[in-house]
Scaffold this motif. Structure first.
Motif, mmCIF file in Angstrom:
data_model
loop_
_atom_site.group_PDB
_atom_site.id
_atom_site.type_symbol
_atom_site.label_atom_id
_atom_site.label_comp_id
_atom_site.label_asym_id
_atom_site.label_seq_id
_atom_site.Cartn_x
_atom_site.Cartn_y
_atom_site.Cartn_z
ATOM 1 N N ARG A 1 2.587 8.187 12.956
ATOM 2 C CA ARG A 1 1.203 8.027 13.361
ATOM 3 C C ARG A 1 0.840 6.546 13.480
ATOM 4 O O ARG A 1 1.248 5.736 12.663
ATOM 5 C CB ARG A 1 0.293 8.687 12.327
ATOM 6 N N GLY A 2 0.059 6.213 14.497
ATOM 7 C CA GLY A 2 -0.500 4.880 14.595
ATOM 8 C C GLY A 2 0.341 3.887 15.377
ATOM 9 O O GLY A 2 1.483 4.157 15.761
ATOM 10 N N PHE A 3 -0.259 2.710 15.582
ATOM 11 C CA PHE A 3 0.358 1.632 16.344
ATOM 12 C C PHE A 3 0.013 0.294 15.685
ATOM 13 O O PHE A 3 -0.524 0.263 14.570
ATOM 14 C CB PHE A 3 -0.129 1.669 17.798
ATOM 15 N N LYS A 4 0.315 -0.774 16.364
ATOM 16 C CA LYS A 4 0.020 -2.109 15.859
ATOM 17 C C LYS A 4 -1.393 -2.165 15.261
ATOM 18 O O LYS A 4 -2.352 -1.659 15.839
ATOM 19 C CB LYS A 4 0.129 -3.120 17.003
ATOM 20 N N GLY A 5 -1.505 -2.821 14.123
ATOM 21 C CA GLY A 5 -2.787 -2.998 13.470
ATOM 22 C C GLY A 5 -3.136 -1.923 12.467
ATOM 23 O O GLY A 5 -3.955 -2.132 11.568
ATOM 24 N N ASP A 6 -2.508 -0.753 12.580
ATOM 25 C CA ASP A 6 -2.875 0.392 11.742
ATOM 26 C C ASP A 6 -2.181 0.349 10.380
ATOM 27 O O ASP A 6 -1.053 -0.142 10.246
ATOM 28 C CB ASP A 6 -2.498 1.703 12.428
ATOM 29 N N ILE A 7 -2.832 0.951 9.394
ATOM 30 C CA ILE A 7 -2.212 1.126 8.080
ATOM 31 C C ILE A 7 -1.249 2.315 8.088
ATOM 32 O O ILE A 7 -0.416 2.463 7.205
ATOM 33 C CB ILE A 7 -3.287 1.309 6.987
ATOM 34 N N TRP A 8 -1.332 3.133 9.141
ATOM 35 C CA TRP A 8 -0.400 4.258 9.287
ATOM 36 C C TRP A 8 1.005 3.725 9.580
ATOM 37 O O TRP A 8 1.177 2.578 9.988
ATOM 38 C CB TRP A 8 -0.875 5.203 10.387
ATOM 39 N N GLU A 9 1.999 4.578 9.409
ATOM 40 C CA GLU A 9 3.397 4.150 9.504
ATOM 41 C C GLU A 9 3.723 3.460 10.825
ATOM 42 O O GLU A 9 4.509 2.508 10.857
ATOM 43 C CB GLU A 9 4.331 5.358 9.306
ATOM 44 N N GLY A 10 3.144 3.921 11.921
ATOM 45 C CA GLY A 10 3.425 3.313 13.219
ATOM 46 C C GLY A 10 2.961 1.877 13.333
ATOM 47 O O GLY A 10 3.378 1.158 14.243
ATOM 48 N N GLY A 11 2.105 1.446 12.420
ATOM 49 C CA GLY A 11 1.631 0.072 12.454
ATOM 50 C C GLY A 11 2.586 -0.925 11.839
ATOM 51 O O GLY A 11 2.637 -2.087 12.262
ATOM 52 N N HIS A 12 3.372 -0.469 10.833
ATOM 53 C CA HIS A 12 4.212 -1.420 10.096
ATOM 54 C C HIS A 12 5.655 -0.975 9.896
ATOM 55 O O HIS A 12 6.471 -1.758 9.402
ATOM 56 C CB HIS A 12 3.586 -1.723 8.724
ATOM 57 N N ARG A 13 6.002 0.250 10.274
ATOM 58 C CA ARG A 13 7.417 0.643 10.224
ATOM 59 C C ARG A 13 8.090 0.056 11.457
ATOM 60 O O ARG A 13 7.644 0.269 12.585
ATOM 61 C CB ARG A 13 7.567 2.162 10.206
ATOM 62 N N VAL A 14 9.172 -0.688 11.262
ATOM 63 C CA VAL A 14 9.779 -1.460 12.344
ATOM 64 C C VAL A 14 11.287 -1.216 12.410
ATOM 65 O O VAL A 14 11.909 -0.827 11.422
ATOM 66 C CB VAL A 14 9.514 -2.977 12.163
#
Length: 524
Positions: A344-357
């Motif tokens: 879930r989520g993208f750049k900027g989000d606290i969701w995994e998609g924001g910071h999982r790289v």
């Protein structure tokens, strides 16, 4: 020759040969490798096709890196946006321990890294390395002018002032451990020009005029800002790539080990793929730019091989945060490309998609090719890992406070490292904390934006990533005991000033995760 003499001669020969081979092996294993870190900008965890075959953007060079290295599937940037992550990567310390509590450094703002703080390149220099940074800096400078660079409540307010581009710029990469620097401070912030070491490379005597080119996402406020004559946004990545390749060939002629931090400007905005890549994906300019990012990585890998550096060069590829959501995301999704993978989520989000790289490590004959690891990992961990590799020890208590070495995991000697928990931070200053089993507590804005949320208690939610990687089912009411335990653990990490055992350290400012910050900058 008598039997006894023959036996002794063969025995001595065998022992000597074994000793020599063992000595050479030990020498090779103990020699300090060159280290190349490639940090992509806004590159999603799902953007490498070898790791997510259902996705639609070809990435042949990164696919090869996956085949030849170890991929970490549970790797995270410390923040879901740029500046904070770069701070954490270079210092081994969580970004929210600094005065910057949300967003990124704006144009002309001062250095985020304090002068007294030891950085990764400084540590490597102490261990005999040559160090270079090529690409995006975005950690602040002390720009010369009638007024000083300073922390501003209003983002990019300093663009309105006059700056002297003919004088040295203090506080940048050269002041924090790099022997050489070439790049752009931020490609979408003024001044639009290159910087070499501590000097503007091309004087920005022209002015930027916003165009209708569909690939650009530059704020209108930067119209008429200083720009180098004939500046072309689509030439930034090719030039930085060429510089990185040239650096590798130059260092191959030297005996001294080196550290190259290739801090890419893509596929971050301005989304400006060069002519050879425009339209190549058949999806959107952002997809073309992802392909060009892959090409750039391929050029660096090719240079390592052609320069004869492959046998003793550790290569690490990762990204500063998740894929952005504002550059033709609808076209990517319509084409069936999921830049955040299943998260879930993208750049900027606290969701995994924001910071999982994505996080891939290659080191010939040391890291087993084509392997994966589910070790929980943060970009802060690169510091301690590299220090153990080149210095044989751990950081001091007041250095890299949130860094855990994953070297034994990388080398296949262990399956786990010292990291068993992770603190993440969003563009808006939201926190999350998760443990090794997958439980994640999240502290969200209670209102629709930061402005309305300032000073108010955060909204708390609880998720179990092992069963719900998409973070759709809030389990707070069902498991208040788990939430309370996670909150205690997070409070300890925050208040102790360090994630590691040992002496208590100090944050630069007061940090509250349960209440939304009152200002972008928290003053000591």
């Amino acid at each position: 020759m008598k039997p006894v003499q023959l036996f002794l001669s063969l025995l001595f020969s065998t022992v000597f040969t074994v000793a020599v081979v063992h000595g050479l092996f030990a020498q090779q294993k103990g020699s300090k490798p060159n280290i190349v870190v490639i940090l992509a900008d806004d590159f999603g965890v799902g953007d490498i096709q070898a790791l997510y075959p259902q996705n639609k953007i070809p990435t042949p060079h990164l696919d090869r890196l996956v085949r030849e290295g170890m991929s970490f599937g549970d790797a995270h940037s410390s923040s879901a946006v740029c500046t904070p992550t770069r701070y954490s990567f270079l210092t081994g310390r969580y970004n929210w321990r600094t005065p910057l509590q949300e967003w990124v450094l704006a144009s002309y703002e001062p250095p985020l890294i304090r002068e007294e703080r030891t950085t990764l390149p400084e540590m490597l220099r102490q261990n005999g390395y040559a160090t270079a940074c090529i690409g995006k800096w975005h950690l602040g400078w002390n720009w010369p002018g009638k007024q000083a660079s300073r922390m501003m409540a209003e983002g990019n307010a300093l663009r309105k002032f006059q700056w002297d581009y003919t004088q040295p710029i203090a506080g940048g990469p050269i002041a924090h451990g790099f022997d050489y620097y070439f790049g752009t401070d931020v490609p979408n912030f003024p001044p639009f020009t290159f910087i070499e070491n501590d000097r503007v490379y091309i004087q920005p005597s022209a002015r930027y005029k916003k165009t209708a080119y569909e690939g650009m996402f530059l704020p209108p406020i930067f119209d008429d800002m200083p720009m180098a004559p004939d500046w072309k946004f689509d030439e930034i990545l090719p030039e930085l790539t060429r510089r990185a390749v040239d650096y590798l060939h130059e260092r191959s002629k030297e005996e001294q080990p080196f550290f190259l931090y290739f801090s890419m400007t893509s596929p971050h905005e301005p989304v400006a793929p060069s002519e050879r890549f425009r339209g190549k994906s058949g999806i959107a300019p952002i997809a073309d730019f992802v392909m060009e990012t892959d090409w750039s990585v391929g050029q660096v890998l090719k240079a390592i091989e052609e320069a004869g550096l492959s046998d003793n060069t550790l290569v690490l590829f990762t990204a500063d945060n998740g894929h952005n959501y504002y550059a033709d995301l609808d076209k990517l999704l319509k084409a069936g490309h999921l830049p955040s993978g299943p998260y879930r989520g993208f750049k900027g989000d606290i969701w995994e998609g924001g910071h999982r790289v994505p996080f891939i490590v290659k080191w010939k004959d040391q890291v087993q090719a084509g392997t994966t690891s589910d070790q929980l990992l943060c970009l802060t961990d690169v510091y301690a890992t590299v220090q153990e590799l080149v210095g044989g020890g751990s950081p001091r208590p007041d250095e890299a406070e949130d860094s855990f070495s994953f070297l034994p995991v990388m080398l296949g000697e262990q399956t786990t490292s010292g990291r068993t928990a992770l603190v993440s931070h969003s563009n808006h200053g939201e926190f999350s904390f998760r443990d090794g089993s997958g439980w994640k507590i999240v502290y969200l804005l209670p209102e629709k934006n930061v402005g309305l949320s300032r000073g108010k208690p955060a909204k708390v939610e609880l998720y179990n990533l092992s069963e719900d990687p998409e973070e759709r089912n809030d389990l707070l009411e069902r498991h208040p005991d788990i939430a309370a335990q996670l909150e205690r653990e997070l409070r300890a990490v925050v208040e102790r000033g360090t994630s590691r055992k040992g002496k208590k350290q100090a944050n630069d400012v007061e940090v509250r995760f349960d209440v939304i910050q009152k200002a972008r900058w928290a003053l000591p």
